[in-house]
Motif scaffolding. Structure first.
Motif, short mmCIF file in Angstrom:
data_model
loop_
_atom_site.label_atom_id
_atom_site.label_comp_id
_atom_site.label_asym_id
_atom_site.label_seq_id
_atom_site.Cartn_x
_atom_site.Cartn_y
_atom_site.Cartn_z
N SER A 1 58.95 -39.24 13.78
CA SER A 1 60.15 -40.03 13.42
C SER A 1 59.85 -41.27 12.61
O SER A 1 60.79 -41.62 11.77
CB SER A 1 60.71 -40.49 14.63
OG SER A 1 59.94 -41.26 15.47
N ARG B 1 61.68 -41.90 8.99
CA ARG B 1 62.42 -43.19 8.61
C ARG B 1 61.84 -43.73 7.31
O ARG B 1 62.73 -44.27 6.47
CB ARG B 1 62.18 -44.10 9.95
CG ARG B 1 63.00 -45.40 9.83
CD ARG B 1 64.37 -45.60 9.39
NE ARG B 1 64.75 -47.01 9.12
CZ ARG B 1 65.21 -47.82 9.94
NH1 ARG B 1 65.27 -47.54 11.24
NH2 ARG B 1 65.56 -48.88 9.62
N ASP C 1 63.96 -44.91 4.19
CA ASP C 1 64.15 -46.27 3.64
C ASP C 1 63.86 -46.35 2.34
O ASP C 1 64.35 -47.23 1.56
CB ASP C 1 63.14 -47.26 4.64
CG ASP C 1 63.31 -47.36 6.08
OD1 ASP C 1 64.68 -47.32 6.30
OD2 ASP C 1 62.50 -48.14 6.86
N GLU D 1 61.26 -34.71 6.17
CA GLU D 1 62.48 -35.46 5.88
C GLU D 1 62.50 -35.23 4.38
O GLU D 1 63.85 -34.95 4.00
CB GLU D 1 62.25 -36.72 6.03
CG GLU D 1 63.22 -37.94 5.79
CD GLU D 1 64.73 -37.48 6.69
OE1 GLU D 1 65.71 -37.79 6.04
OE2 GLU D 1 64.79 -37.12 7.70
N TRP E 1 61.49 -53.29 11.11
CA TRP E 1 62.20 -52.63 11.95
C TRP E 1 62.43 -53.49 13.27
O TRP E 1 61.38 -54.38 13.65
CB TRP E 1 61.24 -51.49 12.47
CG TRP E 1 61.40 -50.43 11.48
CD1 TRP E 1 62.30 -50.33 10.02
CD2 TRP E 1 60.45 -49.11 11.27
NE1 TRP E 1 61.88 -49.05 9.15
CE2 TRP E 1 60.59 -48.47 9.95
CE3 TRP E 1 59.55 -48.90 11.97
CZ2 TRP E 1 60.34 -47.47 9.43
CZ3 TRP E 1 58.96 -47.51 11.63
CH2 TRP E 1 59.13 -46.86 10.73
N ASP F 1 65.81 -49.99 16.06
CA ASP F 1 65.47 -48.85 15.31
C ASP F 1 64.38 -48.33 16.18
O ASP F 1 64.42 -47.13 15.91
CB ASP F 1 64.55 -49.70 13.92
CG ASP F 1 65.75 -50.31 13.17
OD1 ASP F 1 66.62 -49.78 12.88
OD2 ASP F 1 65.40 -51.46 12.54
N MET G 1 64.33 -44.20 17.15
CA MET G 1 63.24 -43.16 16.73
C MET G 1 62.44 -42.80 17.82
O MET G 1 61.30 -42.13 17.76
CB MET G 1 62.45 -44.09 15.75
CG MET G 1 62.83 -44.18 14.32
SD MET G 1 61.90 -44.96 13.21
CE MET G 1 61.49 -46.73 13.91
#
Length: 552
Positions: free
Chosen positions: A146, A150, A154, A181, A368, A372, A376
């Motif tokens: 995760s 992220r 970002d 991702e 983060w 956040d 995650m």
């Protein structure tokens, strides 16, 4: 306390089997260097030549990869990406994360010094833990897919971007997260690793999920076990730096046809290996190893000063901390922390200017929040106390020309100028070094040569610097007794992969079954928590465990 340790050990044995990685070649002992500690004890140059023989194992892989369809496909995708206004994004964790930043910086350096040719921001990087992890490891981040997802979000990756994900073992969760991702976002995705693809997909679910994905092109860079068992900062990252750098050099030549065509990269790399193996090079490297080993043994500190190749130095020095259980770089707001054995500074610029000059962009750190981390799926202890890894925290490491009185308090403390002959900024660097080094009791110059022809991105110069620094830092630690055979017997356990590695090492050195070694390690870790380590270096959990069970 005993029961808590047993519960944690049992959980690792039963529920974390995806991190039991002893079956991977990169985690095994290399027969070439099996007696590395004895070789260095006999003569420093004997140990160096063993390490260089292991470096030679990269060459057959390089010839195979550069002739492959997968490499050609990666080059073509890179050319399309840059022409189409997208970005080539390298992602990695630990040594490969630092490599990703280095590759981005090499591209940006060329674009900035050759204005009006190509976009500097057409190459970017994702380092697990952000840029802060470049100089101080944030090892536990690698356990979370995760977190990788992220960081892709970002960076705002889009379907005209291309991801080149690099994971030495092929199984790093955070890097796999970047792959998933990027695939979901429609990017072209390439995955580089150093273990046999068939073995990874057979044994590890998380690897199978990406290797079998038709949207992912796999480049298997397997070149055998590392010179130091499990230390993928060595030959694995060398192979990845060679392939990643060759990718960018080739793309640049395609986009700038007026430039000379690149030489055969495997042949160029072989010339670098030969140059470093020469009697003069081995003698110079041996001299630096002996000097550093004597300095550290006498409780001295080494501060390297550099400019153009500062990133290469960070890549090596930061990895020394988790690999050999050395104190990490000390923040200026934590004066009670034990100073690091080695440190890196740029005498030409302030800390903030150094980061801008080195990266050719602003630092890309993580800010983060607990919310956040909750989103995650991070562990409660991370949510309760998020790591301090933002840009402000990065600047707490004073790597510029600010005075550092704590670095020259002892008679053996040394200032070492790292000089690359022929680099354009050498006169300014030498002058700045003379001023910065004045308070240090010991002054020394380390010249690093490549024996290679120049190229737009200077790839082979960077390869030579990496190989030389790896040999120097590894040889120094072997001479100081932090390697047993070719196992890093002083290793931290800051993530699940390193926990497994520590258990296997305790099992081997302590002559225990894996399960017993696991219980012994977790019991020792609980005991270490109860001790006061203020103003003293923590021992490796491996050494602490072996001492507790009477096997040291």
């Amino acid at each position: 306390m005993k029961e808590r340790a047993r519960t944690a050990a049992r959980n690792f044995l039963e529920n974390e089997t995806e991190f039991h990685l002893g079956f991977l070649p990169t985690e095994q002992s290399n027969p070439i260097t099996r007696n590395l500690d004895r070789a260095f004890a006999s003569a420093t140059d004997e140990g160096i030549r063993l390490l260089q023989r292991a470096d030679r194992e990269v060459l057959p892989m390089a010839r195979r990869i550069f002739a492959s369809e997968e490499f050609r496909r990666m080059v073509e995708a890179g050319v399309r990406t840059v022409k189409g206004g997208g970005r080539i994004v390298f992602s990695g964790c630990g040594a490969t994360g630092r490599l990703s930043i280095l590759l981005e910086s090499m591209w940006r350096e060329y674009c900035v010094t050759h204005p009006g040719t190509l976009r500097a921001d057409s190459v970017a990087s994702i380092m697990t833990g952000g840029d802060y992890a470049l100089i101080r490891s944030v090892e536990f981040f690698e356990d979370y897919q995760s977190f990788g997802r992220r960081q892709v979000a970002d960076l705002g990756m889009r379907n005209n971007d291309m991801l080149v994900a690099i994971t030495e073992g092929g199984e790093t969760s955070s890097v796999i997260g970047t792959v998933k991702e990027a695939v979901d976002r429609g990017c072209a995705v390439f995955l580089l690793f150093n273990n046999p693809a068939a073995l990874l997909r057979e044994r590890l679910v998380r690897c199978r999920e990406v290797i079998d994905n038709p949207a992912v092109t796999v480049l298997d860079l397997c070149c055998g076990p590392m010179a130091i068992a499990g230390s993928t900062r060595m030959q694995a990252t060398t192979s990845e730096q060679l392939v990643g750098g060759a990718l960018l050099e080739t793309i640049l030549a395609e986009l700038r046809p007026e430039l000379p065509a690149p030489e055969n990269f495997a042949d160029s790399f072989e010339r670098v290996l030969g140059f470093l193996e020469s009697a003069d090079s081995v003698a110079a490297i041996a001299g630096e190893i002996d000097f550093e080993a004597e300095t550290y043994a006498s409780r001295g500190k080494v501060t390297y000063f550099a400019n153009d190749y500062l990133l290469d130095l960070f890549t090596d020095t930061t990895e020394r901390s988790p690999t050999f259980m050395l104190p990490p770089f000390r923040r200026k707001d934590d004066p009670a922390a034990v100073p690091s054995w080695a440190f890196v500074k740029n005498p030409c610029y302030s800390t903030r200017e150094t980061w801008q000059h080195m990266l050719r962009r602003a630092p890309r750190c993580l800010e983060w929040t607990p919310a956040d981390y909750t989103a995650m799926g991070a562990q409660d202890k991370i949510i309760a106390a998020p790591p301090h890894i933002g840009t402000g925290d990065l600047y707490q490491m004073e790597v510029g020309n600010e005075p550092a009185p704590e670095r020259h308090t002892g008679k053996k403390d040394a200032a070492v100028l790292v000089l690359i002959p022929g680099a354009p900024g050498n006169p300014e660097l030498v002058a700045a070094f003379e001023t910065a080094a004045a308070p240090y009791p010991v002054h020394r110059t380390l010249e690093l040569r490549s024996g290679a022809a120049d190229s737009p991105l200077g790839l082979m110069h960077h390869m030579a610097v990496k190989l030389a620094l790896n040999t120097i830092s590894t040889g120094t630690m072997v001479k100081l007794g932090r390697v047993a055979g070719n196992w890093m017997s002083w290793v931290d356990i800051s993530n699940k992969k390193l926990v497994d590695r520590a258990i296997r090492l305790i099992s081997e050195l302590g002559k225990l079954p894996y399960e017993e070694a696991c219980y012994a390690l977790f019991d020792a870790v609980e005991a270490m928590v109860q001790e006061d380590w203020s103003n003293r270096e923590k021992p490796s959990p491996v050494q602490y465990t072996l001492a507790r069970i009477g096997r040291k």
